[in-house]
Every structure is written in structure tokens, then in C-alpha cells.
Design a protein around this motif. Structure first.
Motif, PDB file in Angstrom:
ATOM      1  N   ARG A   1     123.553  15.684  20.568  1.00  0.00           N
ATOM      2  CA  ARG A   1     123.816  16.596  21.842  1.00  0.00           C
ATOM      3  C   ARG A   1     122.905  16.132  23.041  1.00  0.00           C
ATOM      4  O   ARG A   1     123.466  16.402  24.125  1.00  0.00           O
ATOM      5  CB  ARG A   1     122.968  18.131  21.476  1.00  0.00           C
ATOM      6  N   PHE A   2     121.800  15.626  22.620  1.00  0.00           N
ATOM      7  CA  PHE A   2     120.810  15.004  23.813  1.00  0.00           C
ATOM      8  C   PHE A   2     121.776  14.018  24.661  1.00  0.00           C
ATOM      9  O   PHE A   2     121.775  14.120  25.846  1.00  0.00           O
ATOM     10  CB  PHE A   2     119.538  14.602  23.442  1.00  0.00           C
ATOM     11  N   LEU A   3     122.112  13.194  23.959  1.00  0.00           N
ATOM     12  CA  LEU A   3     123.071  12.049  24.549  1.00  0.00           C
ATOM     13  C   LEU A   3     124.297  12.443  25.296  1.00  0.00           C
ATOM     14  O   LEU A   3     124.604  12.162  26.468  1.00  0.00           O
ATOM     15  CB  LEU A   3     123.705  10.848  23.318  1.00  0.00           C
ATOM     16  N   ALA A   4     124.901  13.285  24.712  1.00  0.00           N
ATOM     17  CA  ALA A   4     126.242  13.583  25.260  1.00  0.00           C
ATOM     18  C   ALA A   4     126.019  14.652  26.849  1.00  0.00           C
ATOM     19  O   ALA A   4     126.736  14.382  27.620  1.00  0.00           O
ATOM     20  CB  ALA A   4     126.763  15.006  24.187  1.00  0.00           C
ATOM     21  N   ARG A   5     124.598  15.426  26.810  1.00  0.00           N
ATOM     22  CA  ARG A   5     124.475  15.908  27.991  1.00  0.00           C
ATOM     23  C   ARG A   5     123.614  15.106  29.112  1.00  0.00           C
ATOM     24  O   ARG A   5     123.251  15.539  30.139  1.00  0.00           O
ATOM     25  CB  ARG A   5     123.703  17.179  27.747  1.00  0.00           C
ATOM     26  N   GLY A   6     123.362  13.947  28.511  1.00  0.00           N
ATOM     27  CA  GLY A   6     122.774  12.802  29.543  1.00  0.00           C
ATOM     28  C   GLY A   6     121.253  13.308  29.735  1.00  0.00           C
ATOM     29  O   GLY A   6     120.697  12.745  30.716  1.00  0.00           O
ATOM     30  N   SER A   7     120.596  13.622  28.628  1.00  0.00           N
ATOM     31  CA  SER A   7     119.333  14.185  28.749  1.00  0.00           C
ATOM     32  C   SER A   7     118.368  13.008  29.199  1.00  0.00           C
ATOM     33  O   SER A   7     118.355  11.951  28.292  1.00  0.00           O
ATOM     34  CB  SER A   7     118.790  14.928  27.563  1.00  0.00           C
ATOM     35  N   GLU A   8     117.352  13.186  29.717  1.00  0.00           N
ATOM     36  CA  GLU A   8     116.274  12.124  29.965  1.00  0.00           C
ATOM     37  C   GLU A   8     115.454  11.917  28.722  1.00  0.00           C
ATOM     38  O   GLU A   8     114.861  10.824  28.714  1.00  0.00           O
ATOM     39  CB  GLU A   8     115.391  12.334  31.407  1.00  0.00           C
ATOM     40  N   HIS A   9     115.613  12.807  27.948  1.00  0.00           N
ATOM     41  CA  HIS A   9     114.783  12.706  26.646  1.00  0.00           C
ATOM     42  C   HIS A   9     115.471  12.063  25.445  1.00  0.00           C
ATOM     43  O   HIS A   9     115.069  11.822  24.355  1.00  0.00           O
ATOM     44  CB  HIS A   9     114.173  14.091  26.193  1.00  0.00           C
ATOM     45  N   ALA A  10     116.777  11.667  25.635  1.00  0.00           N
ATOM     46  CA  ALA A  10     117.650  11.068  24.624  1.00  0.00           C
ATOM     47  C   ALA A  10     116.884   9.845  24.056  1.00  0.00           C
ATOM     48  O   ALA A  10     117.131   9.608  22.785  1.00  0.00           O
ATOM     49  CB  ALA A  10     118.881  10.664  25.236  1.00  0.00           C
TER      50      ALA A  10
END
Length: 112
Positions: free
Chosen positions: A54-63
Motif C-alpha cells: 500500500r505504501f509503495l502503491a501510493r508513492g509514500s516517502e516512507h516506503a
């Protein structure tokens, strides 16, 4: 989203599915108590893989932080499942999915 992320997401979701299946199958084994660590790691691994996806899919800086943790938990889960993989097909399949996911996560960290 580039193709590297797509293959990483595929590995993450495949690992979620394998871990969920393994945990459920372990609950049906004769000696469930012996499988407690496997079940616990399966659940942890499935959860961290789903969250990381989910973090990767949304391009999160925390991925990137999650990719490191995900690789570590995938390794632990894969190690545990390998112990049972010679006589339990679900553990063998889970260990293989965990190894692929660990490798994909480490590649994702390196690519950043």
C-alpha cells in the motif's frame, strides 16, 4: 508506476497470499502447538507485505523504511517455513514466496 514497482507489488501480494494460506493450513495440522511460531510469522509477514504494498502503491516517502522491515520479516518467515517444508507443502510454497519477496524488497531498496 514503473515496471520494477509492479513486479515488487506482485511479489508482495503473492507473499501475502502464501502466508495467509500457510497460517490457515498450519492451524489444521495435527500438532498446532508445534506450528505456533510458523503461524505467528506467517501473520506478521502477510501484514507487513500488505502494508508495504500500500505504501509503495501510493508513492509514500516512507516506503523504503517498510521495504527494509519487510525483507527482514520475509527472511524470518521463510527460514521458519523451510523447517517444515519437507513434510508440509504449504510451508514449502510459503518459504519460496517469502524468498522471492525478500529478494524483491532488497532490490527495491537498492533501486531507490
Amino acid at each position: 508506476m514503473h515496471s520494477q514497482n509492479q513486479s515488487l507489488l506482485a511479489a508482495l501480494y503473492a507473499c501475502v497470499n502464501a502466508c495467509e494460506h500457510c497460517a490457515t493450513a498450519c492451524l489444521g495440522e495435527q500438532d498446532v502447538k508445534m506450528m505456533a511460531r510458523c503461524i505467528s510469522l506467517d501473520r506478521d509477514c502477510a501484514d507487513i507485505c500488505a502494508l508495504t504494498a500500500r505504501f509503495l502503491a501510493r508513492g509514500s516517502e516512507h516506503a523504503q523504511h517498510l521495504l527494509r522491515e519487510c525483507a527482514e520479516i520475509c527472511k524470518a518467515c521463510g527460514d521458519e517455513c523451510e523447517k517444515h517444508g519437507t513434510h508440509m507443502e504449504h510451508c514449502k510454497e510459503c518459504a519460496e514466496a517469502c524468498r522471492r519477496c525478500e529478494e524483491a524488497c532488497r532490490a527495491g531498496i537498492s533501486a531507490a
